[in-house]
Design a protein around this motif. Structure first.
Motif, PDB file in Angstrom:
ATOM      1  N   PHE A   1       0.820  -1.201   0.000  1.00  0.00           N
ATOM      2  CA  PHE A   1       0.000   0.000   0.000  1.00  0.00           C
ATOM      3  C   PHE A   1       0.858   1.257   0.000  1.00  0.00           C
ATOM      4  O   PHE A   1       1.842   1.359   0.706  1.00  0.00           O
ATOM      5  CB  PHE A   1      -1.002   0.023   1.164  1.00  0.00           C
ATOM      6  CG  PHE A   1      -0.425   0.257   2.525  1.00  0.00           C
ATOM      7  CD1 PHE A   1      -0.309   1.543   3.025  1.00  0.00           C
ATOM      8  CD2 PHE A   1      -0.033  -0.806   3.313  1.00  0.00           C
ATOM      9  CE1 PHE A   1       0.200   1.767   4.294  1.00  0.00           C
ATOM     10  CE2 PHE A   1       0.476  -0.593   4.581  1.00  0.00           C
ATOM     11  CZ  PHE A   1       0.591   0.694   5.077  1.00  0.00           C
ATOM     12  N   ILE A   2       0.447   2.149  -0.871  1.00  0.00           N
ATOM     13  CA  ILE A   2       1.070   3.467  -0.969  1.00  0.00           C
ATOM     14  C   ILE A   2      -0.074   4.477  -0.949  1.00  0.00           C
ATOM     15  O   ILE A   2      -0.911   4.472  -1.856  1.00  0.00           O
ATOM     16  CB  ILE A   2       1.910   3.596  -2.250  1.00  0.00           C
ATOM     17  CG1 ILE A   2       2.993   2.515  -2.248  1.00  0.00           C
ATOM     18  CG2 ILE A   2       2.504   4.997  -2.375  1.00  0.00           C
ATOM     19  CD1 ILE A   2       3.643   2.274  -3.572  1.00  0.00           C
ATOM     20  N   PRO A   3      -0.156   5.295   0.102  1.00  0.00           N
ATOM     21  CA  PRO A   3      -1.241   6.266   0.172  1.00  0.00           C
ATOM     22  C   PRO A   3      -1.149   7.308  -0.942  1.00  0.00           C
ATOM     23  O   PRO A   3      -0.053   7.600  -1.442  1.00  0.00           O
ATOM     24  CB  PRO A   3      -1.055   6.936   1.537  1.00  0.00           C
ATOM     25  CG  PRO A   3      -0.139   6.036   2.302  1.00  0.00           C
ATOM     26  CD  PRO A   3       0.698   5.331   1.283  1.00  0.00           C
ATOM     27  N   GLN A   4      -2.296   7.861  -1.333  1.00  0.00           N
ATOM     28  CA  GLN A   4      -2.315   8.966  -2.298  1.00  0.00           C
ATOM     29  C   GLN A   4      -1.481  10.135  -1.782  1.00  0.00           C
ATOM     30  O   GLN A   4      -0.775  10.776  -2.534  1.00  0.00           O
ATOM     31  CB  GLN A   4      -3.755   9.456  -2.521  1.00  0.00           C
ATOM     32  CG  GLN A   4      -4.590   8.547  -3.366  1.00  0.00           C
ATOM     33  CD  GLN A   4      -4.443   8.842  -4.845  1.00  0.00           C
ATOM     34  OE1 GLN A   4      -3.878   9.829  -5.255  1.00  0.00           O
ATOM     35  NE2 GLN A   4      -4.960   7.951  -5.653  1.00  0.00           N
ATOM     36  N   ARG A   5      -1.613  10.428  -0.500  1.00  0.00           N
ATOM     37  CA  ARG A   5      -0.857  11.499   0.173  1.00  0.00           C
ATOM     38  C   ARG A   5      -0.534  11.020   1.575  1.00  0.00           C
ATOM     39  O   ARG A   5      -1.237  10.206   2.138  1.00  0.00           O
ATOM     40  CB  ARG A   5      -1.698  12.780   0.279  1.00  0.00           C
ATOM     41  CG  ARG A   5      -2.109  13.352  -1.043  1.00  0.00           C
ATOM     42  CD  ARG A   5      -2.710  14.758  -0.895  1.00  0.00           C
ATOM     43  NE  ARG A   5      -3.830  14.844   0.011  1.00  0.00           N
ATOM     44  CZ  ARG A   5      -5.101  14.927  -0.370  1.00  0.00           C
ATOM     45  NH1 ARG A   5      -5.417  14.886  -1.644  1.00  0.00           N
ATOM     46  NH2 ARG A   5      -6.059  15.045   0.520  1.00  0.00           N
TER      47      ARG A   5
ATOM     48  N   SER B   1      -0.133   2.525  -7.755  1.00  0.00           N
ATOM     49  CA  SER B   1       0.930   1.514  -7.707  1.00  0.00           C
ATOM     50  C   SER B   1       0.749   0.523  -6.547  1.00  0.00           C
ATOM     51  O   SER B   1       1.540  -0.403  -6.402  1.00  0.00           O
ATOM     52  CB  SER B   1       2.292   2.190  -7.621  1.00  0.00           C
ATOM     53  OG  SER B   1       2.374   2.983  -6.455  1.00  0.00           O
ATOM     54  N   SER B   2      -0.285   0.694  -5.743  1.00  0.00           N
ATOM     55  CA  SER B   2      -0.570  -0.243  -4.648  1.00  0.00           C
ATOM     56  C   SER B   2      -1.065  -1.573  -5.217  1.00  0.00           C
ATOM     57  O   SER B   2      -1.590  -1.621  -6.329  1.00  0.00           O
ATOM     58  CB  SER B   2      -1.643   0.351  -3.731  1.00  0.00           C
ATOM     59  OG  SER B   2      -1.193   1.547  -3.139  1.00  0.00           O
ATOM     60  N   LEU B   3      -0.894  -2.643  -4.464  1.00  0.00           N
ATOM     61  CA  LEU B   3      -1.374  -3.973  -4.867  1.00  0.00           C
ATOM     62  C   LEU B   3      -2.446  -4.447  -3.896  1.00  0.00           C
ATOM     63  O   LEU B   3      -2.221  -4.485  -2.687  1.00  0.00           O
ATOM     64  CB  LEU B   3      -0.226  -4.978  -4.882  1.00  0.00           C
ATOM     65  CG  LEU B   3       0.871  -4.755  -5.917  1.00  0.00           C
ATOM     66  CD1 LEU B   3       1.985  -5.779  -5.742  1.00  0.00           C
ATOM     67  CD2 LEU B   3       0.295  -4.843  -7.312  1.00  0.00           C
TER      68      LEU B   3
ATOM     69  N   GLU C   1     -11.644   2.290  -7.676  1.00  0.00           N
ATOM     70  CA  GLU C   1     -11.083   2.538  -9.001  1.00  0.00           C
ATOM     71  C   GLU C   1      -9.864   1.652  -9.246  1.00  0.00           C
ATOM     72  O   GLU C   1      -9.688   1.113 -10.337  1.00  0.00           O
ATOM     73  CB  GLU C   1     -10.688   4.009  -9.154  1.00  0.00           C
ATOM     74  CG  GLU C   1     -11.877   4.942  -9.238  1.00  0.00           C
ATOM     75  CD  GLU C   1     -11.490   6.415  -9.141  1.00  0.00           C
ATOM     76  OE1 GLU C   1     -10.269   6.715  -9.043  1.00  0.00           O
ATOM     77  OE2 GLU C   1     -12.394   7.258  -9.115  1.00  0.00           O
ATOM     78  N   LEU C   2      -9.044   1.493  -8.231  1.00  0.00           N
ATOM     79  CA  LEU C   2      -7.838   0.671  -8.345  1.00  0.00           C
ATOM     80  C   LEU C   2      -8.194  -0.784  -8.659  1.00  0.00           C
ATOM     81  O   LEU C   2      -7.610  -1.387  -9.552  1.00  0.00           O
ATOM     82  CB  LEU C   2      -7.012   0.765  -7.069  1.00  0.00           C
ATOM     83  CG  LEU C   2      -5.710  -0.020  -7.027  1.00  0.00           C
ATOM     84  CD1 LEU C   2      -4.725   0.503  -8.058  1.00  0.00           C
ATOM     85  CD2 LEU C   2      -5.100   0.058  -5.631  1.00  0.00           C
ATOM     86  N   VAL C   3      -9.163  -1.355  -7.934  1.00  0.00           N
ATOM     87  CA  VAL C   3      -9.510  -2.754  -8.162  1.00  0.00           C
ATOM     88  C   VAL C   3     -10.303  -2.937  -9.463  1.00  0.00           C
ATOM     89  O   VAL C   3     -10.246  -3.996 -10.075  1.00  0.00           O
ATOM     90  CB  VAL C   3     -10.232  -3.396  -6.960  1.00  0.00           C
ATOM     91  CG1 VAL C   3      -9.340  -3.375  -5.732  1.00  0.00           C
ATOM     92  CG2 VAL C   3     -11.537  -2.720  -6.660  1.00  0.00           C
ATOM     93  N   ALA C   4     -11.025  -1.910  -9.878  1.00  0.00           N
ATOM     94  CA  ALA C   4     -11.762  -1.997 -11.148  1.00  0.00           C
ATOM     95  C   ALA C   4     -10.800  -2.043 -12.330  1.00  0.00           C
ATOM     96  O   ALA C   4     -11.093  -2.675 -13.346  1.00  0.00           O
ATOM     97  CB  ALA C   4     -12.713  -0.815 -11.285  1.00  0.00           C
ATOM     98  N   ASP C   5      -9.652  -1.384 -12.190  1.00  0.00           N
ATOM     99  CA  ASP C   5      -8.663  -1.344 -13.263  1.00  0.00           C
ATOM    100  C   ASP C   5      -7.777  -2.584 -13.294  1.00  0.00           C
ATOM    101  O   ASP C   5      -7.020  -2.775 -14.236  1.00  0.00           O
ATOM    102  CB  ASP C   5      -7.782  -0.096 -13.133  1.00  0.00           C
ATOM    103  CG  ASP C   5      -8.555   1.190 -13.374  1.00  0.00           C
ATOM    104  OD1 ASP C   5      -9.626   1.121 -14.007  1.00  0.00           O
ATOM    105  OD2 ASP C   5      -8.085   2.254 -12.938  1.00  0.00           O
TER     106      ASP C   5
END
Length: 108
Positions: free
Chosen positions: A53-57, A72-74, A103-107
């Motif tokens: 995990f990498i936070p947006q901010r 870039s999080s998994l 959005e991340l998991v949809a992509d």
């Protein structure tokens, strides 16, 4: 929450039942809807593990819960339900953060 006031964990957990949360179990991180909780054990529905995990901010789980995940999080596949024992941290996730996760998991 007022830092001078003591809040009993059981009362707090009842208040956040049904909410989308991020949980820490040792070095593992999980996301999902909190459906049951008892001391250090919880049940999450529509649950996923965060493999990286990498936070947006910002930094840490509070930043994930507030701002969401960087692309870039998994994130693992969704499990209908997860029982987690030994939970040491539970943070409700903001609507903004949940949107970035979805959005991340949809992509993926």
């Amino acid at each position: 929450m007022n830092s001078t006031r003591s809040v009993k964990p059981g009362i707090y957990l009842r208040q956040i039942l049904g909410q989308y949360v991020v949980c820490r179990v040792g070095s593992n991180i999980y996301l999902g809807y909190l459906t049951a909780a008892d001391k250090s054990c919880v049940v999450l529905e529509r649950a996923r593990g965060l493999l990286r995990f990498i936070p947006q901010r910002g930094l840490g789980l509070a930043a994930v819960a507030t701002f969401g995940l960087d692309p870039s999080s998994l994130v693992s596949a969704e499990a209908a339900q997860m029982y987690l024992a030994g939970v040491t941290q539970i943070i409700p996730v903001s609507d903004e953060a949940r949107r970035t996760i979805e959005e991340l998991v949809a992509d993926a």
